[in-house]
Scaffold this active site. Structure first.
Site, PDB file in Angstrom:
ATOM      1  N   SER A 116       0.849  -1.194   0.000  1.00 20.01           N
ATOM      2  CA  SER A 116       0.000   0.000   0.000  1.00 20.01           C
ATOM      3  C   SER A 116       0.889   1.251   0.000  1.00 20.01           C
ATOM      4  O   SER A 116       1.688   1.439  -0.918  1.00 20.01           O
ATOM      5  CB  SER A 116      -0.965  -0.058   1.177  1.00 20.01           C
ATOM      6  OG  SER A 116      -2.054   0.814   1.000  1.00 20.01           O
ATOM      7  N   ASP A 256      -9.664  -5.813  -4.338  1.00 21.11           N
ATOM      8  CA  ASP A 256      -8.769  -4.840  -3.719  1.00 21.11           C
ATOM      9  C   ASP A 256      -9.241  -3.410  -3.953  1.00 21.11           C
ATOM     10  O   ASP A 256      -9.732  -3.065  -5.032  1.00 21.11           O
ATOM     11  CB  ASP A 256      -7.378  -5.017  -4.334  1.00 21.11           C
ATOM     12  CG  ASP A 256      -6.250  -4.527  -3.460  1.00 21.11           C
ATOM     13  OD1 ASP A 256      -6.465  -3.648  -2.623  1.00 21.11           O
ATOM     14  OD2 ASP A 256      -5.127  -5.053  -3.644  1.00 21.11           O
ATOM     15  N   HIS A 283      -7.322  -6.293  -0.142  1.00 24.86           N
ATOM     16  CA  HIS A 283      -6.106  -5.500   0.015  1.00 24.86           C
ATOM     17  C   HIS A 283      -5.011  -6.200   0.815  1.00 24.86           C
ATOM     18  O   HIS A 283      -3.891  -5.704   0.894  1.00 24.86           O
ATOM     19  CB  HIS A 283      -6.476  -4.180   0.704  1.00 24.86           C
ATOM     20  CG  HIS A 283      -5.473  -3.090   0.564  1.00 24.86           C
ATOM     21  ND1 HIS A 283      -4.955  -2.679  -0.651  1.00 24.86           N
ATOM     22  CD2 HIS A 283      -4.873  -2.284   1.500  1.00 24.86           C
ATOM     23  CE1 HIS A 283      -4.090  -1.700  -0.455  1.00 24.86           C
ATOM     24  NE2 HIS A 283      -4.023  -1.443   0.840  1.00 24.86           N
TER      25      HIS A 283
END
Length: 305
Positions: A116, A256, A283
């Site tokens: 991320s 995601d 995610h």
């Protein structure tokens, strides 16, 4: 093995510290397996949810280094810097990473996985072409925050109408610290951040870390994953992607919040690149499909692209 390394930050009177933990034996670096350094997301959360990477010690003999970025977890907190966008920058966190690599004696031979925000940071670091970086993994990360918000808006539009209404109301009223807003955000997160129920304890602790000290998260990101009000609102690496020269692996999940549209610029711009999408993940494929995730990371790091 865990420890701390001093991190001197310009403009800060106190000596800051970076907390880190090593899984496996770094002495094997350069002789058998390079160490993998993990960069957690947020910005403003903690390393806990990257602990599945430690499985690589057993599956592939790869040493793993995890640490808490400045302002988070067991590293130095600087609550007085809330809202100081000139302080909380990419350059700050890259400097912290470089200091840790030097302290551990691995700056000349290491791999990097960023998740991320960590993938955004890792990608930026890779554009500087550090000579010791051999492989890069960008997991569930956007190449542009404008693209990220566009993708999140589409996912948000598919939420139940009452959830959307609660999100809209509190964002408009500036009451994103309310329980109703938090509960509505959780509906999104259960679909697009971690689909496991119950959520793994490491993930629970990761989210709790934001509540305990939201300084970095609120300053750089904002009140949620899709309502971006912080300094990263216009972040982009689109013009510099081609500077990433090391073999790179891209990850995202079918569900995601990092949809294909935010990942594809990396795929098109990096010369040596592979991309894999986890069919049953959102995610956090390191939990949602843990064995497959670890296997693909380990295989990539031990094979030439």
């Amino acid at each position: 093995m865990e420890g701390e390394v001093e991190f001197r930050v310009p403009g800060i009177d106190q000596v800051c510290k970076t907390w880190y933990k090593v899984f496996g034996d770094l002495k094997t670096a350069g002789t058998t397996r390079r160490p993998l350094v993990g960069l957690h997301g947020g910005p403003g959360i903690v390393h806990n949810y990257l602990l599945p990477l430690a499985d690589l010690v057993g599956t592939h003999g790869i040493p793993v280094v995890l640490f808490d970025q400045l302002g988070n977890g067991k590293s130095t907190h600087l609550r007085e810097k809330m809202g100081d966008t000139a302080f909380w920058t990419e350059a700050l966190f890259i400097s912290q990473l470089e200091g840790l690599l030097e302290h551990l004696g691995i700056s000349d031979n290491f791999d990097l996985l960023g998740h991320s925000w960590g993938g955004m940071l890792g990608a930026r670091f890779a554009t500087t072409r550090p000579p010791g970086l051999k492989h890069l993994i960008i997991s569930d990360s956007p190449a542009s925050m404008v693209l990220w918000v566009e993708a999140a808006s589409k996912l948000r539009a598919a939420l139940p109408p009452d959830v959307q209404a609660a999100l809209d109301k509190h964002e408009a009223d500036g009451t994103t610290d309310s329980k109703e807003y938090h509960d509505a955000v959780e509906v999104f997160y259960a679909k697009h951040v971690c689909r496991l129920n119950p959520m793994p304890q490491d993930m629970v602790e990761t989210f709790q870390s934001i509540e305990q000290d939201p300084t970095v998260y609120l300053t750089m990101n904002g009140p949620s994953e899709f309502h971006i009000t912080g300094s990263l609102k216009e972040w982009s690496i689109l013009d510099d992607i081609s500077k990433i020269e090391v073999p790179t692996l891209l990850f995202n999940g079918q569900y995601d919040e990092a949809q294909d549209s935010v990942v594809v610029p990396f795929f098109r711009g990096i010369p040596k690149v592979k991309w894999f999408t986890f069919a049953n993940s959102s995610h956090t494929p390191q939990y949602e499909e843990r064995a497959a995730f670890v296997q693909r990371v380990g295989d990539f790091l031990t094979q030439d692209l």
